[in-house]
Scaffold this motif. Structure first.
Motif, PDB file in Angstrom:
ATOM      1  N   PHE A  76      -0.579   6.550   1.656  1.00 46.04           N
ATOM      2  CA  PHE A  76      -1.565   6.533   2.745  1.00 46.04           C
ATOM      3  C   PHE A  76      -2.417   5.264   2.787  1.00 46.04           C
ATOM      4  O   PHE A  76      -2.997   4.954   3.815  1.00 46.04           O
ATOM      5  N   VAL A  77      -2.557   4.564   1.676  1.00 46.72           N
ATOM      6  CA  VAL A  77      -3.447   3.396   1.657  1.00 46.72           C
ATOM      7  C   VAL A  77      -2.651   2.096   1.677  1.00 46.72           C
ATOM      8  O   VAL A  77      -2.768   1.299   2.598  1.00 46.72           O
ATOM      9  N   VAL A  78      -1.817   1.902   0.658  1.00 44.17           N
ATOM     10  CA  VAL A  78      -1.049   0.664   0.597  1.00 44.17           C
ATOM     11  C   VAL A  78       0.119   0.716   1.588  1.00 44.17           C
ATOM     12  O   VAL A  78       0.509  -0.297   2.160  1.00 44.17           O
ATOM     13  N   GLY A  79       0.658   1.915   1.785  1.00 45.13           N
ATOM     14  CA  GLY A  79       1.749   2.047   2.759  1.00 45.13           C
ATOM     15  C   GLY A  79       3.074   1.503   2.279  1.00 45.13           C
ATOM     16  O   GLY A  79       3.787   0.824   3.012  1.00 45.13           O
ATOM     17  N   VAL A  80       3.435   1.790   1.027  1.00 38.79           N
ATOM     18  CA  VAL A  80       4.710   1.315   0.482  1.00 38.79           C
ATOM     19  C   VAL A  80       5.854   2.148   1.067  1.00 38.79           C
ATOM     20  O   VAL A  80       5.792   3.383   1.063  1.00 38.79           O
TER      21      VAL A  80
END
Lengths: 201, 201
Positions: free
Chosen positions: B170-174
């Motif tokens: 949800f944050v880095v979006g890997v």
């Protein structure tokens, strides 16, 4: 060595090597911030710094190394991974846990990495840069040695386990994880990583 | 801190309920920031706000709820956990993964939680507050239903897995984790959590 950056300087103000190096790093930071890791190019960095691309390569090596220098990272992840991956999938979980724990227990590594994480959590640009770098320079290499249609997802989840471990152990300091020995952590986490690497549940 | 606490007002300047509520929240934020979650007390918050401790409890409930309100968290973790824990250890891994994924997929939850993570990564004070809150309000409750000498460490590692998953997803979006379906994530992560909850490797 003639490494003057003529594009930005008036005549009579020759730059020393240290100066040029800094000009290139400043240009690299701006380029990575503006375009993200994937779209940034050594050529554009050289142009912004007013030097030849060959000079950028001479000082820093390929794009990954320019990024590592510009972000002030203490090591290029690519430097340690080949050794860890060379042994094949067998025991890879344990070797990866040990690599992560030893890197993160060093404040000289932890500081810059936390700076990167922080910038990734404060803006989409930072997140994109971190995502592309982590995906390209690290996860891609691990995934390349695995098999199966969901290999990339399993590598993501193994990485997620380690990211969470270093965050709770070294940053947030949750107990008893923060005070556990490396061996206690390895004993519980290595099998988790190994299962992801071997093919999941 | 503002200096409009009722205790310090002149006699002809009664505070409205909304005003008092805000004064209490400001006092709570200052108290938690100064002392951390564990050492902060409702009594000290009430004293700083110039109100009776019973009024703090009337508005917000116990300390955990005061914290949730002061930090502007969208839910009290303690509200969702009892349902998830009620089913016992069997299937708990899957229920916890589903709870985390559904909470974090909601931007109204994600925003404040990211703010907390950010402040935890920028200073020791924030880290201490988050650590104590996460340990006390969340991990402690999960650990209480488990057995074995290393139950607390295993709960830490399960939490580390979920923290890493929400960060990368949800944050880095890997990718491919960011675009995977909930079911794909549950299928791979639930067994990991379950093994930690059942007793490790």
């Amino acid at each position: 060595m003639t490494d003057v950056a003529p594009g930005r300087r008036g005549p009579g103000r020759p730059a020393g090597a240290g100066d040029t190096r800094q000009v290139i790093l400043d240009a690299a930071r701006a380029e990575f911030a503006a375009k993200g890791y994937d779209a940034a190019s050594v050529r554009a960095i050289a142009r912004a710094a007013g030097v030849d691309p060959a000079l950028v390569h001479h000082y820093f090596g390929p794009k990954e190394k320019v990024f590592v220098a510009a972000m002030d990272l203490p090591i290029a992840p690519g430097d340690a991974l080949p050794d860890v991956l060379a042994g094949g999938v067998e025991g890879l979980g344990e070797r990866l846990v040990r690599l992560f724990l030893s890197l993160w227990s060093d404040p000289a590594f932890r500081g810059p990495m936390l700076g990167m994480l922080r910038s990734a959590s404060t803006g989409e640009q930072g997140a994109a840069m971190l995502r592309e770098f982590v995906s390209g320079a690290m996860l891609g290499r691990v995934g390349a040695v695995l098999e199966g249609p969901d290999a990339a997802l399993r590598v993501n989840l193994a990485a997620a386990q380690m990211v969470g471990v270093v965050l709770l152990r070294f940053v947030v300091g949750v107990e008893p994880l923060a005070s556990a020995t490396d061996e206690e952590v390895v004993a519980l986490v290595a099998p988790t990583l190994q299962r992801y690497l071997d093919g999941g549940s």
